[in-house]
Design an enzyme around this catalytic site. Sequence first.
Site, mmCIF file in Angstrom:
data_model
loop_
_atom_site.group_PDB
_atom_site.id
_atom_site.type_symbol
_atom_site.label_atom_id
_atom_site.label_comp_id
_atom_site.label_asym_id
_atom_site.label_seq_id
_atom_site.Cartn_x
_atom_site.Cartn_y
_atom_site.Cartn_z
ATOM 1 N N LYS A 278 0.841 -1.199 0.000
ATOM 2 C CA LYS A 278 0.000 0.000 0.000
ATOM 3 C C LYS A 278 0.876 1.250 0.000
ATOM 4 C CE LYS A 278 -3.912 -1.834 2.704
ATOM 5 N NZ LYS A 278 -4.985 -1.601 1.723
ATOM 6 N N ARG A 352 -10.342 -11.406 1.871
ATOM 7 C CA ARG A 352 -11.184 -12.441 1.261
ATOM 8 C C ARG A 352 -10.502 -13.798 1.290
ATOM 9 N NH1 ARG A 352 -11.456 -9.009 -4.259
ATOM 10 N NH2 ARG A 352 -11.238 -7.389 -2.683
HETATM 11 N N1 BES Z 1 -8.210 -3.763 4.493
HETATM 12 C C1 BES Z 1 -8.364 -3.324 3.163
HETATM 13 C C2 BES Z 1 -9.659 -2.558 2.915
HETATM 14 C C3 BES Z 1 -9.843 -1.275 3.660
HETATM 15 C C4 BES Z 1 -9.563 -0.076 3.041
HETATM 16 C C5 BES Z 1 -10.379 -1.243 4.933
HETATM 17 C C6 BES Z 1 -9.768 1.104 3.714
HETATM 18 C C7 BES Z 1 -10.571 -0.063 5.613
HETATM 19 C C8 BES Z 1 -10.272 1.122 4.988
HETATM 20 C C9 BES Z 1 -8.349 -4.530 2.221
HETATM 21 O O1 BES Z 1 -7.575 -5.597 2.610
HETATM 22 C C10 BES Z 1 -7.811 -4.048 0.899
HETATM 23 O O2 BES Z 1 -6.664 -3.706 0.867
HETATM 24 N N2 BES Z 1 -8.643 -4.068 -0.126
HETATM 25 C C11 BES Z 1 -8.258 -3.640 -1.416
HETATM 26 C C12 BES Z 1 -8.745 -4.653 -2.425
HETATM 27 C C13 BES Z 1 -8.207 -4.428 -3.799
HETATM 28 C C14 BES Z 1 -6.730 -4.766 -3.826
HETATM 29 C C15 BES Z 1 -8.959 -5.284 -4.759
HETATM 30 C C16 BES Z 1 -8.916 -2.289 -1.677
HETATM 31 O O3 BES Z 1 -10.065 -2.104 -1.306
HETATM 32 O O4 BES Z 1 -8.236 -1.426 -2.209
HETATM 33 MN MN MN Z 2 -5.558 -5.413 1.960
#
Ligand code: BES
Ligand code: MN
Length: 501
Positions: A278, A352
């Site tokens: 990230k 997931r």
């Molecule tokens: N934990 C994150 C989602 C999240 C984002 C929770 C902001 C709380 C606040 C999750 O694991 C994630 O990184 N999701 C990605 C998925 C994508 C790579 C398809 C996302 O939502 O960007």
């Molecule tokens: Mn994630």
Amino acid sequence: MEIKVEKGDLAQHPAKAVIVNLFEGVTSPGGGTGAVDKALDGAISQLIAEGEIKGKKSELTLIHTLGKLPTPRVLVVGLGKQEGFNLDTVRDVTGTALRRLRRTGASTVATIVHGAGIAGLDPEACAQAIAEGAMMGLYRFDRLKKPDEDRKQIDTVTLVEFEESKLKALRRGAERGRILGQGTNHARDMANEPANQLTPTLMAERAQSLAKDAGIECQVLERAEMEKMGMGALLGVAAGSVQPPKLIVLRYRGGDARDTIGLLGKGITFDSGGISIKPAAGMEEMKGDMSGGAAVISALWVLGKLKAPVNVTAIIPATENMPSGSATKPGDVLRAMNGRTIEVINTDAEGRLVLADAICYARQEKLSPIIDVATLTGAMQIALGPGATGFMATDDALAEALVKAGEACGERMWRFPLIDEYRESLKSNVADIKNTGNRYGGAITAAKFLHFFAEDSSWVHIDMAPTDSFSKDKGAWVKGASGIPTRTLVNLLLSLSGKGK
Ligand code: BES
Ligand code: MN
Ligand code: ZN
């Protein structure tokens, strides 16, 4: 903090502060507010006449009594317009008023029972909402700060009621609200804890001590057992971390033999994104990526404390998601517990993956319905903002029950569709499914991924990314981890057992 219920006259109460209330537009207050006004020689009605007190929702007016009353100060809190007034307002004004009084240094507070007067709400429900508002609104996470010598704290909140006949119901409501508020705060504590203080191992220890406190069975499965069970998706997420993963399983049996409900919670104690790392900005918020698991553990704690007549098994896959030489890489293929293979396109779509194995385990244990709770997608956060939590369901009755459960406690739940077409974007060239699909409708594709593992189960997926934490204090909510949807889960389970209210 202690929450008490006493029979008596609010105007004569010796607490360090007394809270009274006023609806917008009322010019001569009655009930408890009227009694206090009289004892103050009409100070409140005078301030109303002068236009300083309007009764607008959460308006606060602090009056010093200068010896006219046993209490040194009276706080008048506005309830807003009478139409549209409900338990959410009761909870919120309680939190707002108590935070204000904490600043004065008042250690004991007596309050009118908001809502049980001219508004005519059920007294028991009002007492519950006040206790929840007090517990939740006064919550602080300051364990890691230097102890403050003049740290101000409210030790006792007393609900004062004139009518003897209401006392029993008020005591029941206050006790229930105290437990629900405390449960929410347990979830907040875990989510606010930095990832170096709440590793999967320490999260499992917290689950064990909360379980012990509430008389619930807790089992923690280690990596070797996950390997034996074939949980390759969960282990694939854990592969990059030096912290060992834990599969936390809680079992509460309070009901007669019927279906056991499955509550599953995402327990990513830190989500760096893994190899698909990230951006730096805001990454610290990902210490809260175990909020779903925290809410599930806390909901079981509440159910145990309430001796609720339900049977429920909670499953929390807990791990870090880290990049390293041993981490899962984009393109790697993992095998979930049900034998299905997953091509990992983006290691940041890890929630997931861990939930896939948790769902397989829940199905093997024949849990029904299966309810998973996760900070799953940024897409859901973009869609809803902080005003609601999103969910998807395969079962309309269950969806309706969830909306009601959330409404009852001020945690709005909003249903999204499971669009079957979106499954196509999850087709992999090399495996049975891949872990990411189209960017558009990202919350729904994520849910479709989980749906592939839930198969024909009665299932709800709650994506709490929008509401896992808040940016400011507001009513019963405080800045930081929200503790959502702990109370909603409790309400839902009680309603599924037929004992809800
Ligand atoms: N934990 C994150 C989602 C999240 C984002 C929770 C902001 C709380 C606040 C999750 O694991 C994630 O990184 N999701 C990605 C998925 C994508 C790579 C398809 C996302 O939502 O960007
Ligand atoms: Mn994630
Ligand atoms: Zn995540």
